[in-house]
Design a protein around this motif. Sequence first.
Motif, PDB file in Angstrom:
ATOM      1  N   ASP A 291     -14.456  10.479  -7.746  1.00 22.18           N
ATOM      2  CA  ASP A 291     -14.254  11.862  -8.180  1.00 22.18           C
ATOM      3  C   ASP A 291     -12.961  12.076  -8.956  1.00 22.18           C
ATOM      4  OD1 ASP A 291     -16.639  12.732  -6.915  1.00 22.18           O
ATOM      5  OD2 ASP A 291     -15.605  12.716  -4.978  1.00 22.18           O
ATOM      6  N   TYR A 292     -12.191  11.019  -9.135  1.00 20.54           N
ATOM      7  CA  TYR A 292     -10.915  11.164  -9.845  1.00 20.54           C
ATOM      8  C   TYR A 292     -10.466   9.803 -10.368  1.00 20.54           C
ATOM      9  CZ  TYR A 292      -8.690   9.154  -5.663  1.00 20.54           C
ATOM     10  OH  TYR A 292      -8.323   8.320  -4.631  1.00 20.54           O
ATOM     11  N   THR A 293      -9.397   9.808 -11.134  1.00 21.63           N
ATOM     12  CA  THR A 293      -8.792   8.572 -11.630  1.00 21.63           C
ATOM     13  C   THR A 293      -7.361   8.485 -11.122  1.00 21.63           C
ATOM     14  OG1 THR A 293     -10.155   8.491 -13.622  1.00 21.63           O
ATOM     15  CG2 THR A 293      -8.080   7.301 -13.693  1.00 21.63           C
ATOM     16  N   LYS A 294      -7.032   7.363 -10.503  1.00 16.87           N
ATOM     17  CA  LYS A 294      -5.679   7.149  -9.972  1.00 16.87           C
ATOM     18  C   LYS A 294      -4.829   6.483 -11.051  1.00 16.87           C
ATOM     19  CE  LYS A 294      -4.699   3.763  -7.089  1.00 16.87           C
ATOM     20  NZ  LYS A 294      -4.583   2.916  -5.871  1.00 16.87           N
ATOM     21  N   VAL A 295      -3.629   7.033 -11.256  1.00 10.67           N
ATOM     22  CA  VAL A 295      -2.684   6.465 -12.217  1.00 10.67           C
ATOM     23  C   VAL A 295      -1.409   6.060 -11.490  1.00 10.67           C
ATOM     24  CG1 VAL A 295      -1.159   7.007 -14.156  1.00 10.67           C
ATOM     25  CG2 VAL A 295      -3.566   7.670 -14.256  1.00 10.67           C
ATOM     26  N   GLU A 296      -1.003   4.807 -11.670  1.00 11.19           N
ATOM     27  CA  GLU A 296       0.249   4.313 -11.094  1.00 11.19           C
ATOM     28  C   GLU A 296       1.217   3.999 -12.229  1.00 11.19           C
ATOM     29  OE1 GLU A 296      -0.589   1.416  -7.636  1.00 11.19           O
ATOM     30  OE2 GLU A 296      -2.488   1.489  -8.765  1.00 11.19           O
ATOM     31  N   THR A 297       2.478   4.349 -12.031  1.00 11.50           N
ATOM     32  CA  THR A 297       3.480   4.158 -13.085  1.00 11.50           C
ATOM     33  C   THR A 297       4.580   3.200 -12.647  1.00 11.50           C
ATOM     34  OG1 THR A 297       4.732   6.087 -12.317  1.00 11.50           O
ATOM     35  CG2 THR A 297       3.090   6.458 -14.045  1.00 11.50           C
ATOM     36  N   ASN A 298       5.171   2.528 -13.622  1.00 10.82           N
ATOM     37  CA  ASN A 298       6.300   1.643 -13.362  1.00 10.82           C
ATOM     38  C   ASN A 298       7.319   1.845 -14.483  1.00 10.82           C
ATOM     39  OD1 ASN A 298       7.986  -0.416 -12.434  1.00 10.82           O
ATOM     40  ND2 ASN A 298       6.877  -1.983 -13.584  1.00 10.82           N
ATOM     41  N   PHE A 299       8.374   2.627 -14.200  1.00  7.45           N
ATOM     42  CA  PHE A 299       9.404   2.900 -15.199  1.00  7.45           C
ATOM     43  C   PHE A 299      10.443   1.774 -15.193  1.00  7.45           C
ATOM     44  CE2 PHE A 299       7.692   7.082 -14.096  1.00  7.45           C
ATOM     45  CZ  PHE A 299       7.391   7.572 -15.358  1.00  7.45           C
ATOM     46  N   PHE A 300      10.924   1.411 -16.375  1.00  6.95           N
ATOM     47  CA  PHE A 300      11.878   0.321 -16.491  1.00  6.95           C
ATOM     48  C   PHE A 300      13.207   0.666 -15.812  1.00  6.95           C
ATOM     49  CE2 PHE A 300       9.686  -0.739 -20.762  1.00  6.95           C
ATOM     50  CZ  PHE A 300       8.659  -1.395 -20.086  1.00  6.95           C
ATOM     51  N   ASN A 301      13.608   1.919 -15.911  1.00  5.97           N
ATOM     52  CA  ASN A 301      14.864   2.367 -15.313  1.00  5.97           C
ATOM     53  C   ASN A 301      14.592   3.400 -14.227  1.00  5.97           C
ATOM     54  OD1 ASN A 301      16.531   0.820 -17.098  1.00  5.97           O
ATOM     55  ND2 ASN A 301      16.135   2.341 -18.705  1.00  5.97           N
ATOM     56  N   GLU A 302      15.543   3.553 -13.320  1.00  4.18           N
ATOM     57  CA  GLU A 302      15.429   4.547 -12.253  1.00  4.18           C
ATOM     58  C   GLU A 302      15.240   5.933 -12.877  1.00  4.18           C
ATOM     59  OE1 GLU A 302      14.983   5.470  -8.339  1.00  4.18           O
ATOM     60  OE2 GLU A 302      15.484   3.472  -9.079  1.00  4.18           O
TER      61      GLU A 302
END
Length: 368
Positions: free
Chosen positions: A330-341
């Motif tokens: 029922d949805y799409t999960k998005v995970e993020t990984n930023f290079f800096n804090e």
Amino acid sequence: MYLYNLYGLIIMTYQEISHHRLVSQKLYKSTQCSPQEIVRHLGAMQAQDYAMAKWAIGSRCDSSEKTIEEAINSAKIIRTHILRPTWHFVASDDIYWMLDLSAPQVKRFTTSAAKKYGYDDKKLDQANAKIEKLLYGNIHLTRDEIMQELNIKKTSSDDFLSAAIMMNAELDGLVCNGKMKGKQITYALLEERVVKPKTKLTKEEALAKLTKRYFESHGPATLLDFSWWSGFSATSCKLAINAIELQLNSVEIENQKYWFGNNSSTADNFRESVHFLPAFDEILISYKTREASILLEHQSKAFTNNGIFKPIILENGKVIGTWKRTIKKDYTKVETNFFNETESHKKAILFEGIKAFENYLETKIVIE
């Protein structure tokens, strides 16, 4: 506005280059474009990751995934091997002249691969004849279905052979993608999907056309960038640039000349922007060197030495992280990984950029 030095040459920084590329690559969505217009503008869009390649189009227009799928199924957009030995999207208007231009250089790879499995030019021609009979009459079949009719078994080694056979048929202008069969890609006869033009361009005319298209849609970019993207030698590319030099602008940075279209608007002032772009997006993969868009220290986090590119987060033209999506019921999960804090309030602002992906999928996005 452009700045000029005492000699009347345009002055530009790497930051300004990354900004101008956002404009030339249609990532600012300053005008309404259909999916096929986006593909035609960019010339050819790398498309081996089919789901992400559709989003590469969607990120540049307001069309949903379903609309883009319809454009592909109806052959307004063709997915085939062209320019380099990898999948590309190309507009149906461009498929024949671009194949005429680039197929001879890409066929060197396919014929070499086929020979390893005992398929010389004669056997490839025989395979083409059988494939033509199988698909004649607007029949759309998967690669496995075609290989079954050719009596080629589905094994790990034969999979490379079947890929070489179908790529050769694409490069010969025999087949292209057919309509999707569920989640499976099919093949169909190209001439039954796209009418063949009565006239042909010379090689010089076609290469000049491709050169102009690249720099107008990807510029500012260098000679080596164009050579990498097109698959043609630097010598051939230099001759092509020289032939249309008056139709392009140029700027020099650190003894490197960058070319871009004469029609680039000077009125597109810088504005804050965030883009969640797909794996193998043109904003990175279409350039030989990528220092204008991503710091050297972060490049290994966004793409590998063997050519695997991750989905990227772009802030004001600079890559600041990567992301991945997982399709749920029922949805799409998005995970993020930023290079800096990155602080929470800044993340909230950045996550506004995912709304375009939500509209494209026509489903809810959950960020984790």
